[in-house]
Design a protein around this motif. Structure first.
Motif, PDB file in Angstrom:
ATOM      1  N   GLY A  79       0.927  -5.277 -23.979  1.00 20.45           N
ATOM      2  CA  GLY A  79      -0.485  -5.406 -24.311  1.00 20.45           C
ATOM      3  C   GLY A  79      -1.445  -4.656 -23.420  1.00 20.45           C
ATOM      4  O   GLY A  79      -2.629  -4.553 -23.736  1.00 20.45           O
ATOM      5  N   SER A  80      -0.978  -4.109 -22.278  1.00 14.39           N
ATOM      6  CA  SER A  80      -1.887  -3.430 -21.358  1.00 14.39           C
ATOM      7  C   SER A  80      -1.094  -2.678 -20.303  1.00 14.39           C
ATOM      8  O   SER A  80       0.126  -2.840 -20.166  1.00 14.39           O
ATOM      9  CB  SER A  80      -2.828  -4.431 -20.673  1.00 14.39           C
ATOM     10  N   THR A  81      -1.814  -1.840 -19.549  1.00 12.74           N
ATOM     11  CA  THR A  81      -1.257  -1.124 -18.402  1.00 12.74           C
ATOM     12  C   THR A  81      -2.163  -1.357 -17.209  1.00 12.74           C
ATOM     13  O   THR A  81      -3.382  -1.181 -17.307  1.00 12.74           O
ATOM     14  CB  THR A  81      -1.141   0.383 -18.681  1.00 12.74           C
ATOM     15  N   VAL A  82      -1.590  -1.770 -16.069  1.00  9.57           N
ATOM     16  CA  VAL A  82      -2.363  -2.067 -14.869  1.00  9.57           C
ATOM     17  C   VAL A  82      -1.983  -1.068 -13.791  1.00  9.57           C
ATOM     18  O   VAL A  82      -0.805  -0.854 -13.505  1.00  9.57           O
ATOM     19  CB  VAL A  82      -2.103  -3.502 -14.376  1.00  9.57           C
ATOM     20  N   THR A  83      -3.000  -0.450 -13.162  1.00  9.42           N
ATOM     21  CA  THR A  83      -2.795   0.542 -12.112  1.00  9.42           C
ATOM     22  C   THR A  83      -3.441   0.067 -10.820  1.00  9.42           C
ATOM     23  O   THR A  83      -4.615  -0.316 -10.816  1.00  9.42           O
ATOM     24  CB  THR A  83      -3.390   1.902 -12.513  1.00  9.42           C
ATOM     25  N   VAL A  84      -2.666   0.100  -9.722  1.00 12.52           N
ATOM     26  CA  VAL A  84      -3.182  -0.358  -8.428  1.00 12.52           C
ATOM     27  C   VAL A  84      -2.599   0.532  -7.332  1.00 12.52           C
ATOM     28  O   VAL A  84      -1.676   1.316  -7.554  1.00 12.52           O
ATOM     29  CB  VAL A  84      -2.788  -1.830  -8.156  1.00 12.52           C
ATOM     30  N   TYR A  85      -3.158   0.374  -6.109  1.00 13.43           N
ATOM     31  CA  TYR A  85      -2.607   1.063  -4.938  1.00 13.43           C
ATOM     32  C   TYR A  85      -2.055   0.059  -3.925  1.00 13.43           C
ATOM     33  O   TYR A  85      -1.063   0.313  -3.270  1.00 13.43           O
ATOM     34  CB  TYR A  85      -3.673   1.947  -4.286  1.00 13.43           C
ATOM     35  N   GLY A  86      -2.688  -1.062  -3.771  1.00 19.00           N
ATOM     36  CA  GLY A  86      -2.217  -2.111  -2.868  1.00 19.00           C
ATOM     37  C   GLY A  86      -3.043  -3.354  -3.093  1.00 19.00           C
ATOM     38  O   GLY A  86      -4.223  -3.379  -2.758  1.00 19.00           O
ATOM     39  N   THR A  87      -2.462  -4.378  -3.685  1.00 22.41           N
ATOM     40  CA  THR A  87      -3.250  -5.543  -4.078  1.00 22.41           C
ATOM     41  C   THR A  87      -2.322  -6.673  -4.496  1.00 22.41           C
ATOM     42  O   THR A  87      -1.101  -6.511  -4.531  1.00 22.41           O
ATOM     43  CB  THR A  87      -4.192  -5.174  -5.239  1.00 22.41           C
ATOM     44  N   GLU A  88      -2.900  -7.822  -4.843  1.00 13.93           N
ATOM     45  CA  GLU A  88      -2.147  -8.941  -5.404  1.00 13.93           C
ATOM     46  C   GLU A  88      -2.788  -9.355  -6.718  1.00 13.93           C
ATOM     47  O   GLU A  88      -4.005  -9.566  -6.784  1.00 13.93           O
ATOM     48  CB  GLU A  88      -2.127 -10.139  -4.442  1.00 13.93           C
ATOM     49  N   PHE A  89      -1.961  -9.452  -7.755  1.00 14.86           N
ATOM     50  CA  PHE A  89      -2.483  -9.821  -9.071  1.00 14.86           C
ATOM     51  C   PHE A  89      -1.376 -10.442  -9.895  1.00 14.86           C
ATOM     52  O   PHE A  89      -0.186 -10.310  -9.589  1.00 14.86           O
ATOM     53  CB  PHE A  89      -3.063  -8.598  -9.800  1.00 14.86           C
ATOM     54  N   CYS A  90      -1.781 -11.145 -10.954  1.00 11.75           N
ATOM     55  CA  CYS A  90      -0.851 -11.734 -11.905  1.00 11.75           C
ATOM     56  C   CYS A  90      -1.086 -11.107 -13.266  1.00 11.75           C
ATOM     57  O   CYS A  90      -2.233 -11.001 -13.712  1.00 11.75           O
ATOM     58  CB  CYS A  90      -1.049 -13.250 -11.984  1.00 11.75           C
ATOM     59  N   PRO A 123       0.834  -1.209   0.000  1.00 10.88           N
ATOM     60  CA  PRO A 123       0.000   0.000   0.000  1.00 10.88           C
ATOM     61  C   PRO A 123       0.865   1.253   0.000  1.00 10.88           C
ATOM     62  O   PRO A 123       1.973   1.266   0.547  1.00 10.88           O
ATOM     63  CB  PRO A 123      -0.785  -0.130   1.317  1.00 10.88           C
ATOM     64  N   GLY A 124       0.371   2.309  -0.619  1.00 14.41           N
ATOM     65  CA  GLY A 124       1.130   3.561  -0.674  1.00 14.41           C
ATOM     66  C   GLY A 124       0.270   4.682  -1.202  1.00 14.41           C
ATOM     67  O   GLY A 124      -0.808   4.465  -1.767  1.00 14.41           O
ATOM     68  N   ARG A 125       0.753   5.892  -1.013  1.00 13.52           N
ATOM     69  CA  ARG A 125       0.002   7.049  -1.497  1.00 13.52           C
ATOM     70  C   ARG A 125       0.009   7.135  -3.012  1.00 13.52           C
ATOM     71  O   ARG A 125      -0.932   7.625  -3.632  1.00 13.52           O
ATOM     72  CB  ARG A 125       0.623   8.326  -0.921  1.00 13.52           C
ATOM     73  N   LYS A 126       1.079   6.666  -3.601  1.00 10.33           N
ATOM     74  CA  LYS A 126       1.202   6.745  -5.057  1.00 10.33           C
ATOM     75  C   LYS A 126       0.686   5.471  -5.701  1.00 10.33           C
ATOM     76  O   LYS A 126       0.913   4.373  -5.189  1.00 10.33           O
ATOM     77  CB  LYS A 126       2.670   6.932  -5.439  1.00 10.33           C
ATOM     78  N   PRO A 127       0.008   5.591  -6.831  1.00 15.35           N
ATOM     79  CA  PRO A 127      -0.437   4.373  -7.527  1.00 15.35           C
ATOM     80  C   PRO A 127       0.752   3.578  -8.043  1.00 15.35           C
ATOM     81  O   PRO A 127       1.794   4.140  -8.407  1.00 15.35           O
ATOM     82  CB  PRO A 127      -1.282   4.910  -8.686  1.00 15.35           C
ATOM     83  N   PHE A 128       0.614   2.270  -8.067  1.00 18.77           N
ATOM     84  CA  PHE A 128       1.624   1.366  -8.627  1.00 18.77           C
ATOM     85  C   PHE A 128       1.170   1.022 -10.034  1.00 18.77           C
ATOM     86  O   PHE A 128       0.049   0.538 -10.239  1.00 18.77           O
ATOM     87  CB  PHE A 128       1.735   0.108  -7.771  1.00 18.77           C
ATOM     88  N   VAL A 129       2.024   1.260 -11.019  1.00 16.33           N
ATOM     89  CA  VAL A 129       1.643   1.114 -12.423  1.00 16.33           C
ATOM     90  C   VAL A 129       2.582   0.112 -13.093  1.00 16.33           C
ATOM     91  O   VAL A 129       3.808   0.262 -13.031  1.00 16.33           O
ATOM     92  CB  VAL A 129       1.698   2.461 -13.168  1.00 16.33           C
ATOM     93  N   VAL A 130       1.990  -0.895 -13.736  1.00 13.25           N
ATOM     94  CA  VAL A 130       2.755  -1.882 -14.497  1.00 13.25           C
ATOM     95  C   VAL A 130       2.415  -1.697 -15.965  1.00 13.25           C
ATOM     96  O   VAL A 130       1.256  -1.854 -16.363  1.00 13.25           O
ATOM     97  CB  VAL A 130       2.437  -3.325 -14.068  1.00 13.25           C
ATOM     98  N   THR A 131       3.400  -1.375 -16.771  1.00 21.65           N
ATOM     99  CA  THR A 131       3.161  -1.263 -18.212  1.00 21.65           C
ATOM    100  C   THR A 131       3.741  -2.499 -18.890  1.00 21.65           C
ATOM    101  O   THR A 131       4.827  -2.961 -18.560  1.00 21.65           O
ATOM    102  CB  THR A 131       3.821   0.003 -18.791  1.00 21.65           C
ATOM    103  N   ALA A 132       2.970  -3.036 -19.825  1.00 14.65           N
ATOM    104  CA  ALA A 132       3.374  -4.193 -20.620  1.00 14.65           C
ATOM    105  C   ALA A 132       2.984  -3.915 -22.062  1.00 14.65           C
ATOM    106  O   ALA A 132       2.209  -2.997 -22.331  1.00 14.65           O
ATOM    107  CB  ALA A 132       2.695  -5.460 -20.096  1.00 14.65           C
TER     108      ALA A 132
END
Length: 402
Positions: A260-271, A249-258
């Protein structure tokens, strides 16, 4: 029961059959057996299929009937009479034990195969490990172009601002400096971050902790580019391949760019799996936003989005099938053999072909440990599907053995 509970009980039964239960595990299995007549019937059916009369000591499960002599035979008869009560649950446990959904008499042999040495299964050499060690198969590429091979031979070591250590999961990279410091007040966002890349080769996984305490599990043939310390308005990384994220968890969003897509989260678990023709995001907990050229979508836990060729599809899934790889398992739910062989080929670095293309359409439900060598895995698949795997060096031909 949930699938995760099915898998836990399957592991306990397998450990029971190989006499590897701890006292705590023995108690858990005993409680499960005694909690439901259907559980007891299933447990006894597994024992009967293994013909373990001479292998089992009497009364090994506390609170259960002794498994010897006439009483053992009578127990099996009663188990057979109650077999129809909860067939669906039986099938789930059978699948969890690590072989296909085809309940053939030889299938229970696979439980033994999953937990025994090659001497017991007819394989050669020493007992396989459940996961490849990953030695010299993980490369840290630092921003200055220097390269560090990460292996278990020389640990712990320091690599720039990261420490490299080892645990029961193998090797992992740890950045301890928090990325949630007073960046904005100090104007740190104006400073270009130092970017490193971790590249994973075949036959291993790799675990790392980023500076914000986010944990990333990288699959084989995957790479992650990330800042040594997060600065600016978000925590942004780039992925090629497949990874499982446990986002702190954090104040800033966590962003994964790939690609085929871009995923934005704040605190979570995903694949996120972007290793093939489709970009697949599976959410385990929390909430994520997924964006692509054709739109954006919010996912809830247990949902998966598949993006391919400008089209998207969101479905409810059992997330364990898409995250078990990080825990050292191949896990499939009615998956085509062609898809399975593609994954095995990537993991073990082999080539393959089907003698008849129709064989690639065989669907398999299974959970199989990731051994150091591919041979035990092929033995398990062949045992329950009447197919043969003929290996010549690093090339495998799949044939019909019916």
């Amino acid at each position: 029961m949930s699938l995760s509970e099915d898998l836990r009980m399957a592991d306990l039964i397998a450990a029971y059959l190989t006499r590897e239960l701890t006292d705590k595990e023995n108690k858990a299995l005993s409680d499960w057996v005694d909690s439901d007549p259907a559980h007891r019937a299933l447990f006894h059916e597994i024992l009967s299929r293994h013909t373990l009369r001479e292998e089992l000591a009497p009364g090994r499960i506390a609170g259960s009937e002794p498994f010897e002599g006439k009483n053992f035979e009578e127990t099996l008869i009663r188990a057979g009479r109650t077999r129809n009560a909860s067939d669906h649950r039986r099938r789930r446990i059978f699948r969890a034990l690590g072989y296909t959904a085809l309940l053939v008499p030889a299938a229970l042999l696979l439980i033994w195969r999953l937990n025994s040495s090659p001497a017991e299964t007819g394989s050669q050499a020493t007992a396989p490990e459940t996961m490849a060690s990953g030695q010299a198969q993980v490369l840290l590429i630092q921003e200055d172009g220097s390269r560090v091979e990460l292996d278990l031979e020389n640990l712990p070591v320091q690599a720039g601002k990261a420490s490299v250590a080892g645990d029961s999961d193998g090797i992992f990279l740890l950045y301890s400096d928090s990325g949630e410091t007073e960046d904005a007040e100090q104007g740190a966002e104006a400073v270009a971050p130092i970017m490193n890349t971790v590249r994973v080769q075949s036959g291993t996984h790799f675990k790392m902790q980023l500076s914000d305490r986010t944990t990333v599990h990288l699959d084989a043939y995957s790479e992650l580019t990330y800042p040594v310390r997060f600065t600016g308005p978000d925590r942004r990384v780039r992925l090629k391949g497949k990874a499982y994220f446990e986002v702190a968890p954090g104040r800033k969003p966590f962003v994964v760019t790939a690609p085929g897509s871009t995923v934005t989260v704040y605190g979570t678990e995903f694949c996120l799996d972007d290793s093939g023709a489709a970009s697949i995001t599976t959410l385990v907990s929390g909430k994520v936003s997924v964006a692509a050229d054709n739109g954006s979508w919010d996912l809830k836990p247990g949902q998966q989005i598949v993006i391919r060729d400008g089209l998207s599809r969101i479905t409810e899934v059992e997330t364990l099938y898409y995250t078990a790889w990080k825990d050292g398992y191949f896990m499939y739910q009615s998956t085509e053999l062609g898809v399975i062989m593609t994954e095995l080929a990537r993991w073990y670095g082999v080539g393959f072909m089907f003698e008849r293309q129709s064989l690639s359409d065989i669907r398999i439900t299974a959970r199989i440990k990731k051994y150091d060598r591919i041979d035990p895995v092929l033995d398990i698949l062949a045992e329950t599907n009447r197919i043969g795997f003929h290996r010549a060096d690093n090339f495998i031909t799949i044939k019909d053995e019916t």
